[in-house]
Design an enzyme around this catalytic site. Structure first.
Site, PDB file in Angstrom:
ATOM      1  N   HIS A  37      84.221  13.690  53.979  1.00 58.98           N
ATOM      2  CA  HIS A  37      83.119  14.231  54.777  1.00 58.98           C
ATOM      3  C   HIS A  37      81.960  14.674  53.878  1.00 58.98           C
ATOM      4  O   HIS A  37      80.790  14.441  54.196  1.00 58.98           O
ATOM      5  CB  HIS A  37      83.595  15.434  55.599  1.00 58.98           C
ATOM      6  CG  HIS A  37      84.669  15.127  56.595  1.00 58.98           C
ATOM      7  ND1 HIS A  37      85.961  15.572  56.448  1.00 58.98           N
ATOM      8  CD2 HIS A  37      84.655  14.428  57.751  1.00 58.98           C
ATOM      9  CE1 HIS A  37      86.706  15.169  57.477  1.00 58.98           C
ATOM     10  NE2 HIS A  37      85.923  14.466  58.284  1.00 58.98           N
ATOM     11  N   SER A 187      91.963  13.913  57.814  1.00 60.71           N
ATOM     12  CA  SER A 187      92.469  15.198  58.290  1.00 60.71           C
ATOM     13  C   SER A 187      93.913  15.042  58.745  1.00 60.71           C
ATOM     14  O   SER A 187      94.697  15.994  58.701  1.00 60.71           O
ATOM     15  CB  SER A 187      91.607  15.703  59.443  1.00 60.71           C
ATOM     16  OG  SER A 187      90.253  15.715  59.037  1.00 60.71           O
TER      17      SER A 187
HETATM   18  P1  AMP Z   1      86.500  12.666  61.376  1.00 59.68           P
HETATM   19  O1  AMP Z   1      86.195  14.108  61.123  1.00 59.68           O
HETATM   20  O2  AMP Z   1      87.821  12.229  60.848  1.00 59.68           O
HETATM   21  O3  AMP Z   1      86.214  12.247  62.781  1.00 59.68           O
HETATM   22  O4  AMP Z   1      85.462  11.861  60.478  1.00 59.68           O
HETATM   23  C1  AMP Z   1      84.099  12.156  60.498  1.00 59.68           C
HETATM   24  C2  AMP Z   1      83.364  11.138  59.685  1.00 59.68           C
HETATM   25  O5  AMP Z   1      83.876  11.136  58.346  1.00 59.68           O
HETATM   26  C3  AMP Z   1      83.528   9.706  60.191  1.00 59.68           C
HETATM   27  O6  AMP Z   1      82.317   8.997  60.023  1.00 59.68           O
HETATM   28  C4  AMP Z   1      84.613   9.177  59.298  1.00 59.68           C
HETATM   29  O7  AMP Z   1      84.596   7.770  59.164  1.00 59.68           O
HETATM   30  C5  AMP Z   1      84.270   9.843  58.000  1.00 59.68           C
HETATM   31  N1  AMP Z   1      85.435   9.874  57.111  1.00 59.68           N
HETATM   32  C6  AMP Z   1      86.673  10.338  57.406  1.00 59.68           C
HETATM   33  N2  AMP Z   1      87.504  10.160  56.360  1.00 59.68           N
HETATM   34  C7  AMP Z   1      86.777   9.568  55.387  1.00 59.68           C
HETATM   35  C8  AMP Z   1      87.058   9.119  54.053  1.00 59.68           C
HETATM   36  N3  AMP Z   1      88.275   9.228  53.515  1.00 59.68           N
HETATM   37  N4  AMP Z   1      86.048   8.561  53.338  1.00 59.68           N
HETATM   38  C9  AMP Z   1      84.812   8.421  53.882  1.00 59.68           C
HETATM   39  N5  AMP Z   1      84.488   8.831  55.129  1.00 59.68           N
HETATM   40  C10 AMP Z   1      85.442   9.393  55.861  1.00 59.68           C
END
Ligand code: AMP
Length: 286
Positions: A37, A187
């Site tokens: 993030h 997460s």
């Molecule tokens: P989430 O909080 O999991 O819904 O993710 C929020 C944003 O962070 C989304 O655009 C995800 O694709 C991105 N994201 C989550 N994990 C990663 C990671 N390991 N590397 C890069 N971006 C991530």
């Protein structure tokens, strides 16, 4: 760092930033932040954004019945510290009733690209994602929005929505940030106990084996995907959901050998459903 909880507050913040010509970046998240993030906030800055806003909202409409909506990790205080450290100008943290007030009945449905892959196992998931992202775009009014390639189909769905609805927003893709052993940060990795955590490496291991095969010259998408499948199937603690080789832009199945392909995988390890992917490109840019 401004903390905003109501749609009107977020809109007022965005208007205030845009009026003197500042370029606004937006990073939507569900919280429980990790380095992946944080990289999105940094990339928004690198894209020339003067101010970057993040959003934290665990969106109920993108979870199916029996999925992990209730137990999804939440830690607002820690997230705010991380965002502050990353230089975020504002954080939007709406409540469920701010996003979906009594009588709510409007949804955004993206077609073909939402079907198959995760869309097959999680009916309605991308409808929830497209809807919440459209709403976040309307309050955050960003010039640039950054999404991780980790959620590759989600990125494709959002790009399609932005094109189809003529949204004046540049969608930027951020590379997947990984743990030292290759596991894509997520997460949901929190759900893994020690043995499962080790087993979870099979996803990235499979993708890296697929990449090696591709680098050796294999261009048959089925064969490249099979290398990833074998690695995941060899891990007793992992239950494979899918391994697919697709066109990196449209996510359509590839008809034959190709110099460009994205291998996408999903598997259950212990209580966690994990996804990962890798894009392979042959020729000069490999
Ligand atoms: P989430 O909080 O999991 O819904 O993710 C929020 C944003 O962070 C989304 O655009 C995800 O694709 C991105 N994201 C989550 N994990 C990663 C990671 N390991 N590397 C890069 N971006 C991530």
């Amino acid at each position: 760092m401004e903390i905003l909880r109501r749609p009107r507050e977020m809109q007022a913040w965005a208007d205030f930033q845009r009026a003197p010509g500042r370029r606004v970046g937006l990073v939507p998240t569900m919280g429980d932040l990790h380095e992946g993030h944080v990289s999105l906030v940094r990339i928004a800055r690198e894209q020339g954004c003067d101010v970057v806003a993040a959003t934290i909202f665990v969106n109920p409409t993108q979870f199916g019945p029996g999925e992990d909506y209730e137990r999804y990790p939440r830690d607002e205080e820690r997230d705010l510290l991380i965002l502050k450290g990353a230089g975020t100008a504002a954080v939007y943290l709406p409540g469920v009733h701010d996003m979906y007030p009594e009588g709510y009945q409007t949804f955004v449905e993206v077609g073909e690209v939402s079907r198959g892959l995760c869309g097959a196992a999680r009916p309605g998931h991308f409808r929830g994602v497209a809807t919440v992202v459209a709403k976040l775009f309307h309050v955050g009014k960003p010039h640039v929005a950054v999404f991780g390639e980790k959620d590759y189909q989600q990125l494709a769905v959002i790009r399609r929505m932005v094109r189809d609805l003529d949204l004046d927003i540049e969608v930027v893709a951020a590379p997947t940030v990984r743990e030292a052993d290759g596991l894509a940060m997520s997460s949901r990795n929190k759900y893994l106990e020690e043995g499962d955590r080790k087993a979870a490496r099979c996803l990235s291991r499979g993708l890296f084996l697929a990449r090696n095969l591709f680098l050796e010259g294999e261009r048959d998408p089925m064969r490249v995907a099979a290398a990833a499948r074998a690695a995941i199937e060899a891990e007793g603690r992992a239950a494979l959901e899918y391994v697919e080789a697709r066109d990196p832009e449209t996510l359509r199945p590839l008809a034959g050998p190709s110099n460009r392909m994205t291998i996408l995988v999903a598997a259950h390890v212990g209580p966690a459903r994990l996804i990962d992917n890798i894009t392979l490109q042959g020729g000069e840019t490999a």
